[in-house]
Scaffold this active site. Structure first.
Site, PDB file in Angstrom:
ATOM      1  CB  CYS A  86      -4.912  -8.061  -1.561  1.00 49.09           C
ATOM      2  SG  CYS A  86      -3.903  -8.788  -2.522  1.00 49.09           S
ATOM      3  CD  GLU A 128       2.763  -7.816  -2.108  1.00 49.42           C
ATOM      4  OE1 GLU A 128       2.525  -8.830  -3.029  1.00 49.42           O
ATOM      5  OE2 GLU A 128       2.121  -7.032  -1.630  1.00 49.42           O
TER       6      GLU A 128
END
Length: 137
Positions: A86, A128
């Site tokens: 990430c 997400e």
């Protein structure tokens, strides 16, 4: 406009608010930021650029797609443990992801959409959507 990536985990762990048509500029900024980080990134959530709205931008094949208020409405029974990275966090971490998902969302013109995603694209979207819910890997 390309935005800086937020790394403040306290901010990132707050659930996002529902997005409205007025948030179109946020989606455009997300798409610009995703494109600018394409070497290291295949998806972003609005909170990663400092906006607590439920909007994501993901790479779907050759295209980057913005999704407003995405919700997983169906998924496979099968899941796998994967290693994910990430931009907001250092390193990689394990995450459990479904093999396929059906997602309802509004597109950039705020038209309702429903689509099935598989494989890596499904993994990106799940990551997400977790961001929108304040869930970090």
């Amino acid at each position: 406009m390309v935005k800086n990536i937020v790394k403040d985990t306290e901010f990132l762990q707050r659930p996002s608010e529902p997005a409205t048509r007025k948030d179109k500029k946020v989606a455009e900024d997300l798409l610009d930021t995703l494109k600018a980080n394409s070497v290291a990134c295949v998806g972003l959530a609005a909170n990663m650029i400092g906006v607590s709205k439920c909007i994501i931008a993901v790479q779907v094949g050759k295209y980057n797609v913005a999704m407003f208020n995405p919700k997983i409405v169906r998924h496979s029974a099968e899941s796998a443990e994967v290693m994910e990275g990430c931009l907001s966090l250092l390193g990689q971490r394990p995450a459990k992801r479904y093999e396929w998902i059906e997602v309802e969302y509004q597109d950039i013109k705020f038209k309702p959409q429903k689509q099935r995603f598989t494989g890596f694209t499904a993994e990106i979207i799940q990551h997400e959507i977790d961001h929108c819910q304040g869930i970090l890997i």
